[in-house]
Motif scaffolding. Structure first.
Motif, PDB file in Angstrom:
ATOM      1  N   MET A   1      11.074  -5.397 -28.762  1.00  0.00           N
ATOM      2  CA  MET A   1      12.447  -4.894 -28.629  1.00  0.00           C
ATOM      3  C   MET A   1      13.155  -5.683 -27.533  1.00  0.00           C
ATOM      4  SD  MET A   1      14.609  -2.585 -29.818  1.00  0.00           S
ATOM      5  CE  MET A   1      13.741  -1.204 -30.545  1.00  0.00           C
ATOM      6  N   ILE A   2      14.343  -6.205 -27.844  1.00  0.00           N
ATOM      7  CA  ILE A   2      15.126  -6.969 -26.886  1.00  0.00           C
ATOM      8  C   ILE A   2      16.064  -6.016 -26.143  1.00  0.00           C
ATOM      9  CG2 ILE A   2      16.879  -8.779 -26.627  1.00  0.00           C
ATOM     10  CD1 ILE A   2      15.787  -9.950 -29.279  1.00  0.00           C
ATOM     11  N   SER A   3      16.121  -6.128 -24.823  1.00  0.00           N
ATOM     12  CA  SER A   3      17.001  -5.295 -24.009  1.00  0.00           C
ATOM     13  C   SER A   3      18.142  -6.154 -23.483  1.00  0.00           C
ATOM     14  CB  SER A   3      16.215  -4.687 -22.849  1.00  0.00           C
ATOM     15  OG  SER A   3      17.048  -3.880 -22.059  1.00  0.00           O
ATOM     16  N   ILE A   4      19.384  -5.710 -23.725  1.00  0.00           N
ATOM     17  CA  ILE A   4      20.567  -6.494 -23.354  1.00  0.00           C
ATOM     18  C   ILE A   4      21.500  -5.649 -22.496  1.00  0.00           C
ATOM     19  CG2 ILE A   4      22.606  -7.705 -24.240  1.00  0.00           C
ATOM     20  CD1 ILE A   4      20.972  -8.247 -26.818  1.00  0.00           C
ATOM     21  N   ASP A   5      21.906  -6.181 -21.354  1.00  0.00           N
ATOM     22  CA  ASP A   5      22.876  -5.530 -20.484  1.00  0.00           C
ATOM     23  C   ASP A   5      24.266  -6.016 -20.890  1.00  0.00           C
ATOM     24  OD1 ASP A   5      24.539  -4.599 -18.509  1.00  0.00           O
ATOM     25  OD2 ASP A   5      23.342  -5.360 -16.835  1.00  0.00           O
TER      26      ASP A   5
ATOM     27  N   ASN B   1      29.200  -9.092 -27.069  1.00  0.00           N
ATOM     28  CA  ASN B   1      29.155  -7.640 -27.278  1.00  0.00           C
ATOM     29  C   ASN B   1      29.819  -7.270 -28.597  1.00  0.00           C
ATOM     30  OD1 ASN B   1      27.796  -7.047 -24.886  1.00  0.00           O
ATOM     31  ND2 ASN B   1      29.690  -6.959 -23.705  1.00  0.00           N
TER      32      ASN B   1
END
Length: 200
Positions: free
Chosen positions: A1-5, A14
């Motif tokens: 799972m990729i986590s993106i801020d 976005n």
């Protein structure tokens, strides 16, 4: 799972994440009228139901170098007409996404047929099977570091429904054959329909 801020990525990145994951999105073709009487028409997929009592819909319009004509017109006269995009009108409505000066009508460009509304002053178009006359209830401008957007809540003051899709107070999904928005240049029609009973 990729986590993106999202605060560490660009507005455009976005945007791509949102339009690629929040799918399918219903499309509102919205007509408005300028102070000079020019009828503007444009499609928007940041659109949904807000309430059924009273019936209300939401419409978010992204800003690009300031307000778009649709947003400006809604702020000015507080009226608009929402149409559901379907497989029979999507080609013409796609033409209205072209960038035109505020003095030119996308309705004329796409050879759509204006039709007078009953309650609001803004005309609708004849080519839609569903037309909803709306009066502005609330508007909320959103800023942010990017271009921002404007959220409009409209109360539906009149429904116009084609008799071919309406039976016993319900809309025939297949007959309407609404088109939805995906990412990029992609759209989708109603595919496989299945039912799951809601738990009691």
């Amino acid at each position: 799972m990729i986590s993106i801020d999202p605060k560490q990525t660009s507005e455009r990145d976005n945007y791509k994440l949102l339009i690629g994951t929040v799918i399918p999105r219903p499309i509102a073709f919205v007509t408005t009228q300028s102070e000079d009487g020019v009828v503007n028409g444009a499609p928007f997929s940041y659109f949904n139901i807000v309430s059924s009592n009273p019936p209300m819909v939401s419409l978010a319009i992204q800003r690009t170098n300031g307000l778009k004509d649709t947003a400006r017109n809604i702020y000015n006269n507080r009226e608009f007409v929402v149409h559901i995009v379907d497989d029979e009108n999507v080609e013409k409505i796609n033409k209205t996404a072209a960038s035109l000066p505020a003095t030119e009508s996308e309705i004329e460009l796409a050879n759509l047929t204006p039709i007078q509304s009953e309650i609001v002053s803004v005309p609708g178009i004849k080519e839609a099977k569903v037309r909803m006359e709306c009066k502005l209830v609330q508007s909320i401008p959103f800023g942010g570091d990017g271009p921002g957007s404007d959220l409009f809540i409209g109360e539906i003051v009149r429904f116009h429904i084609d008799e071919t899709i309406y039976k016993d107070g319900r809309i025939d999904t297949r007959s309407l054959n609404a088109v939805s928005r995906l990412a990029g240049s992609n759209y989708a029609t109603i595919g496989n329909i299945f039912s799951i009973e809601r738990p009691k």
